[in-house]
Design an enzyme around this catalytic site. Sequence first.
Site, PDB file in Angstrom:
ATOM      1  N   TYR A 121      29.786  42.707  51.478  1.00  0.00           N
ATOM      2  CA  TYR A 121      28.879  41.920  51.110  1.00  0.00           C
ATOM      3  C   TYR A 121      27.888  42.700  49.969  1.00  0.00           C
ATOM      4  O   TYR A 121      27.533  42.219  49.128  1.00  0.00           O
ATOM      5  CB  TYR A 121      28.100  41.491  52.177  1.00  0.00           C
ATOM      6  CG  TYR A 121      26.920  40.744  52.007  1.00  0.00           C
ATOM      7  CD1 TYR A 121      27.009  39.424  51.675  1.00  0.00           C
ATOM      8  CD2 TYR A 121      25.509  41.294  52.328  1.00  0.00           C
ATOM      9  CE1 TYR A 121      25.818  38.459  51.579  1.00  0.00           C
ATOM     10  CE2 TYR A 121      24.507  40.306  52.010  1.00  0.00           C
ATOM     11  CZ  TYR A 121      24.729  39.015  51.755  1.00  0.00           C
ATOM     12  OH  TYR A 121      23.566  38.372  51.324  1.00  0.00           O
ATOM     13  N   SER A 149      20.290  40.066  46.844  1.00  0.00           N
ATOM     14  CA  SER A 149      20.103  40.409  48.075  1.00  0.00           C
ATOM     15  C   SER A 149      19.614  41.999  48.339  1.00  0.00           C
ATOM     16  O   SER A 149      19.952  42.651  47.267  1.00  0.00           O
ATOM     17  CB  SER A 149      21.351  40.343  49.315  1.00  0.00           C
ATOM     18  OG  SER A 149      20.907  40.964  50.572  1.00  0.00           O
TER      19      SER A 149
END
Length: 264
Positions: free
Chosen positions: A157, A144
Amino acid sequence: MNHRIQGKTILITGASRGLGEQIAYKCAENGANLILTARSMDKLEKIKDIIVDKYGVQVATYRLDVGDRFELEERMDTIIEQNRTIDVLVNNAGFGKFKYLVDTSIEEAEEMFRVNVLGLITVTKKVLPTMMNQKSGHVINIASQAGKLATPKSSIYAATKGAVIKFSDSIRMEVQKNNIFVTTINPGPIHTNFFDIADETGKYLQHVGRWGLDPELLAEKIVMRMFVQTREINLPKLMNFGSILHALFPNVVEKLGKRAFNKK
């Protein structure tokens, strides 16, 4: 068409929805055989029926909970024994929860690391010996932009995706001599049901709508790079440019981007 994957066998984790599902369709469109895994067998079987009917390729499905280490190891042994050849591994399974650290339970943090990091490492470790024996393969890890530029409410995250990027950087050098490629995919927000879990407010995609990626188009870009030596795919380009600037001028970017970063 990516003729390099025609007749090849591609294992995709988290293939029952979102980006993983779209990658499965694009691989089948290019003539690849598939091993699809996820926790929901009902959804996998529906996807399998669509693919077999439309493209006529071979599809095997397995229930796989990437967050359950002991089930994962046992199930991966079965997958490898029953399929023998795995040419491409797409580590797509993962999730996030956007919360301030003080509002995040240790259980939530532990679960994110089990799925996003330890699960990905376990699957890769199980598959690599097969690829090394074949003297060819491609590992594609879905990371990501958060792993490159962390923002508020994504501390855990972002930490998991940063770990995926560094893990990929290391094993890329380890397996290069075996003719195995390792690629990280670093997308910004994707228009999938990922945010049903990640964003309890339901407002994040509204705030970043213009940055949102189409999962089908992203899947096509990923599939077209299979068996092409590619270090990273970073999208959208402008967001990745922000990540590069942050690496060079972190204080400036964090100061100027404060308002945008807090829109979760």
